[in-house]
Design an enzyme around this catalytic site. Structure first.
Site, PDB file in Angstrom:
ATOM      1  N   CYS A 135       0.835  -1.210   0.000  1.00  0.00           N
ATOM      2  CA  CYS A 135       0.000   0.000   0.000  1.00  0.00           C
ATOM      3  C   CYS A 135       0.866   1.255   0.000  1.00  0.00           C
ATOM      4  CB  CYS A 135      -0.908   0.022   1.224  1.00  0.00           C
ATOM      5  SG  CYS A 135      -2.011  -1.380   1.331  1.00  0.00           S
TER       6      CYS A 135
HETATM    7  C1  BEZ Z   1       0.645  -4.690   1.856  1.00  0.00           C
HETATM    8  O1  BEZ Z   1       0.047  -3.663   1.564  1.00  0.00           O
HETATM    9  O2  BEZ Z   1       1.838  -4.766   1.736  1.00  0.00           O
HETATM   10  C2  BEZ Z   1      -0.093  -5.903   2.311  1.00  0.00           C
HETATM   11  C3  BEZ Z   1      -1.255  -5.760   3.034  1.00  0.00           C
HETATM   12  C4  BEZ Z   1      -1.922  -6.890   3.471  1.00  0.00           C
HETATM   13  C5  BEZ Z   1      -1.411  -8.145   3.172  1.00  0.00           C
HETATM   14  C6  BEZ Z   1      -0.247  -8.270   2.424  1.00  0.00           C
HETATM   15  C7  BEZ Z   1       0.413  -7.134   1.994  1.00  0.00           C
END
Ligand code: BEZ
Length: 213
Positions: free
Chosen positions: A46
């Protein structure tokens, strides 16, 4: 919650965000919109996605598109995370992040897919036109970051095909040749709409230069 489909009106809402209270339809005004969701704040994928979006601010603006992100963490969490995004991605987040802690918007837009995760939102994208209609949507899982240049490419196609009787073929990008929609068959109409001519490879496969270039 009902399934949102292409052509449906994007549900309106009032919700808190990193830049204050958002009344969604009013906030969109006459612009196109991109609403995109995230699993959670302070997560690695994100962080890169929001950085990538911030760096494309001029490209969204050129296309008259307002961008708004969503995650189900509260405003205070968003504000701290934005500092990290700016620092680590060498950019400035210049769009609101909805603080959907009560899951109001996530419920309206069906962003929690319980067989993927019962708590986190999926990575969905909604492209909304100035009439507030949903024109494109896709959903990726938490582990797969999205391609924000693909969102721009798809918006280019939506905006072109809105005004000209064309469709865009596989892997098309702005400036490439396009195809004439099959419904146009009258030779006079073809001549007036496509003065640059076209190549009819098959009666249903007619290639023409992009009309607005
Ligand atoms: C991420 O944004 O890196 C992420 C969020 C939830 C699960 C796996 C990755």
């Amino acid at each position: 919650m009902t399934t949102l489909r292409l052509g449906d009106t994007a549900p309106d809402f009032i919700q808190e965000s990193s830049t204050g209270l958002i009344h969604f339809h009013k906030w969109l005004g006459d612009s196109w919109g991109v609403l995109f969701s995230h699993p959670a704040d302070y997560t690695p994928v994100c962080t890169t996605e929001l950085g990538a979006t911030a760096k494309l601010a001029d490209e969204f603006k050129k296309r008259n598109v307002k961008v708004i992100a969503l995650s189900i963490d509260p405003v205070a969490s968003h504000l701290g995370w934005i500092k990290d995004i700016n620092e680590t991605q060498s950019t400035e987040v210049n769009f609101p992040i909805l603080a959907d802690a009560d899951k109001k918007v996530s419920t309206l837009y069906d962003l929690i897919h319980p067989n993927a995760s019962t708590t986190a939102t999926v990575r969905s994208v909604f492209v909304i036109d100035p009439a507030k209609k949903i024109r494109l949507t896709f959903t990726y899982p938490a582990s797969t970051g999205r391609n924000f240049n693909e969102i721009l490419r798809a918006i280019d196609s939506l905006q072109l095909t809105e005004y000209y009787s064309v469709a865009t073929p596989a892997d098309w990008k702005d400036g490439d040749d396009v195809v004439i929609v099959p419904s146009i068959v009258d030779p006079e109409v073809l001549k007036s709409k496509f003065p640059k001519g076209f190549n009819a490879i098959k009666p249903y496969l007619r290639i023409t230069p992009q009309p607005n270039k």
